[in-house]
Design a protein around this motif. Sequence first.
Motif, short mmCIF file in Angstrom:
data_model
loop_
_atom_site.label_atom_id
_atom_site.label_comp_id
_atom_site.label_asym_id
_atom_site.label_seq_id
_atom_site.Cartn_x
_atom_site.Cartn_y
_atom_site.Cartn_z
N SER A 1 -7.13 10.50 -21.30
CA SER A 1 -6.81 9.08 -21.14
C SER A 1 -5.83 8.85 -20.00
N LYS A 2 -5.16 9.90 -19.53
CA LYS A 2 -4.22 9.79 -18.41
C LYS A 2 -4.92 9.91 -17.05
N LEU A 3 -6.23 10.10 -17.08
CA LEU A 3 -6.99 10.12 -15.83
C LEU A 3 -7.29 8.69 -15.38
N CYS A 4 -7.14 8.43 -14.10
CA CYS A 4 -7.57 7.17 -13.50
C CYS A 4 -8.48 7.54 -12.34
N ILE A 5 -9.77 7.28 -12.50
CA ILE A 5 -10.76 7.75 -11.53
C ILE A 5 -11.21 6.61 -10.63
N GLY A 6 -11.09 6.84 -9.33
CA GLY A 6 -11.64 5.91 -8.35
C GLY A 6 -13.11 6.21 -8.12
N LEU A 7 -13.93 5.17 -8.07
CA LEU A 7 -15.37 5.30 -7.88
C LEU A 7 -15.72 4.86 -6.47
N GLU A 8 -16.29 5.73 -5.68
CA GLU A 8 -16.57 5.44 -4.27
C GLU A 8 -17.97 5.90 -3.88
N CYS A 9 -18.49 5.29 -2.81
CA CYS A 9 -19.71 5.79 -2.20
C CYS A 9 -19.62 5.57 -0.70
N GLY A 10 -20.30 6.41 0.05
CA GLY A 10 -20.32 6.30 1.49
C GLY A 10 -21.49 7.08 2.03
N ASN B 1 -15.99 -0.32 3.66
CA ASN B 1 -15.61 0.84 4.46
C ASN B 1 -15.04 1.91 3.55
N ASP B 2 -15.66 3.09 3.52
CA ASP B 2 -15.31 4.05 2.47
C ASP B 2 -13.90 4.61 2.61
N VAL B 3 -13.38 4.77 3.84
CA VAL B 3 -12.02 5.28 3.97
C VAL B 3 -11.00 4.20 3.59
N GLU B 4 -11.20 2.97 4.06
CA GLU B 4 -10.29 1.89 3.68
C GLU B 4 -10.28 1.69 2.16
N SER B 5 -11.47 1.77 1.57
CA SER B 5 -11.57 1.55 0.12
C SER B 5 -10.95 2.70 -0.66
N THR B 6 -11.22 3.95 -0.25
CA THR B 6 -10.61 5.10 -0.92
C THR B 6 -9.10 5.06 -0.79
N THR B 7 -8.61 4.71 0.40
CA THR B 7 -7.17 4.58 0.62
C THR B 7 -6.57 3.58 -0.37
N ALA B 8 -7.25 2.46 -0.57
CA ALA B 8 -6.77 1.42 -1.47
C ALA B 8 -6.85 1.84 -2.93
N GLU B 9 -7.94 2.50 -3.32
CA GLU B 9 -8.08 2.93 -4.72
C GLU B 9 -6.96 3.89 -5.12
N VAL B 10 -6.61 4.79 -4.22
CA VAL B 10 -5.54 5.73 -4.54
C VAL B 10 -4.21 5.00 -4.66
N ALA B 11 -3.94 4.05 -3.75
CA ALA B 11 -2.72 3.25 -3.87
C ALA B 11 -2.68 2.47 -5.17
N ALA B 12 -3.87 2.11 -5.68
CA ALA B 12 -3.96 1.35 -6.94
C ALA B 12 -3.77 2.22 -8.17
N LEU C 1 0.83 -1.20 0.00
CA LEU C 1 0.00 0.00 0.00
C LEU C 1 0.87 1.25 0.00
N LEU C 2 1.87 1.30 0.89
CA LEU C 2 2.75 2.47 0.95
C LEU C 2 3.54 2.64 -0.34
N ALA C 3 3.93 1.52 -0.95
CA ALA C 3 4.62 1.60 -2.24
C ALA C 3 3.71 2.21 -3.30
N GLY C 4 2.41 1.89 -3.22
CA GLY C 4 1.45 2.48 -4.14
C GLY C 4 1.37 3.99 -4.00
N TYR C 5 1.50 4.48 -2.77
CA TYR C 5 1.48 5.92 -2.55
C TYR C 5 2.79 6.57 -2.99
#
Length: 554
Positions: free
Chosen positions: A312-321, A450-461, A229-233
């Motif tokens: 095309s260089k955008l990578c959008i995370g899709l979230e809900c909470g 969990n929206d924070v855990e999921s958002t945290t992961a999407e950004v790392a991805a 995860l930290l490497a993703g950031y």
Amino acid sequence: MKTDKQLFLQIHPADNVLVALQDLAPGTEVVFDGKRFSVVSGVKAKHKFTLEPLDEGGEIRMYGVLVGKTVRALPQGETITTENIHHAASPFELRERKLDWQQPDVSGFENQIFMGYHRSNGTVGTANYWLVIPLVFCENRNVLVMKRALEEKLGYSKRSRDYEPEVDQLIQLYRAGATVEDVLNADIAMGKAQGDGKRLFEHVDGVKFLNHEMGCGGTRIDSDALCGLLAGYITHPNVAGATVLSLGCQHAQASILREEIAKRDPHFDRPLYIFEQQLLGTETNLIQQALKHTFAGLMNANEQRRRPAPLSKLCIGLECGGSDGFSGISANPALGYVSDMLVAMGGSVILSEFPELCGVEQELSDRCVDEPTALRFMELMKTYHAKAEADGSGFYANPSPGNIRDGLITDAIKSAGAAKKGGTSPVTAVVDYPGVANKPGLNLLCTPGNDVESTTAEVAAGANVVLFTTGLGTPTGNPIAPVIKLATNTKLFERMPDIIDINCGTIIEGTETIEQVAHRILRFVIEVASGNVQPKAVQLGQDDFIPWRRGVSL
């Protein structure tokens, strides 16, 4: 979708319940699709009522899929509740691919660009941050010491409003002999709004200090995942470089972090400074070394400039909470349209929150580009669900009290609406946490709901922008990726303007179409990605960061 004078709506022709768009009093006459009947018990807006009589054990269908079964016979026009239905979802299996989809018209955006930070590995950032992160919770205090030393001096302190004058007034009341009632009824003046200080490094958006409670003492799986995860950031396109504080003896070793960085970017060339406290000795030596290198890294990062980049260089995370009964018919379908537009232009989108895909597994697996991808998705869903049930909490336990209160009374109802964020395009990749999910097209990323855990992961991805829908209101943000908040209903947009960026309630009111709202969202995304607009979460400094422990989190 079919509506009747904006009183109620049928989402899919196969549905046997209608959604109330307004509060319907008992006895309200319903005329729909050749049927005429009265509402039995009254239905609050966002909740559902039966279109036909149902026997005990009868199936409830929404979005064209099974979302529940009755626990007793229900008359026509009865409100469905947690007392009269329970969660149910259809089984799923490997079937033929269904990859045909109708691409939206993107002619109005075909020449659009955004202004971003180009990295040597080909990715483009929507921001330019420096990271200070601990490899283990033992270093949290030292990270905070650096935060206190750097943040205000460099002009990055975020205080949207100074509340100290309010506290001063309360203290004065107490010293004057005020009672508890006097304090509670006091009319105290608000403090003045505070903006950012003048930034020393104009082209660095901030220094972000991330704390967590992991890195040692738990399972090796979790500590290894933390390094990933930290490497993703650290390798994220929005990050110019990083300072890492390590104790030295913890499970999450610096060598593991470097291996994870190499997996994500074999030719990683951004500044990375790792300091081990047990080697450096005193706190003074550790902090001084870290401060000097961080300052030098910021000088380097400040040389970078925004340059044009295609969408095309955008990578959008899709979230809900904080979802509600309107999420699946307003904001989520609007995001689905945005997703399809971006995919049609060669961009990437990430749909996560696997507990909130329960009941729509068949549709998503059918949309996977090939059988191995479909099998991977089904395997992850089954394994996650089995682990949850083994620990006494299956996917059925996902809806929160707020979800239920506002019409999402089973996990399958919530999931069928949540999946609308992913649009209709083929699934190009299925990725397990904490992997990279930035392949062009629709990526499925295994995370909790969990929206924070999921958002945290999407950004790392790899998500360099996150679009976050909410029906009840949540301030969730992220340290390095702008999180744009979208309200499913106008009342929320008007009630919480300090955390909401875009209103999708106009879809419910019939004043805008899903397509019109999607175009409005994408235009806003371009402004945010170019640094011209700061979403509310960024303005507030809402830097939520929670790594996922692979135990059960729904």
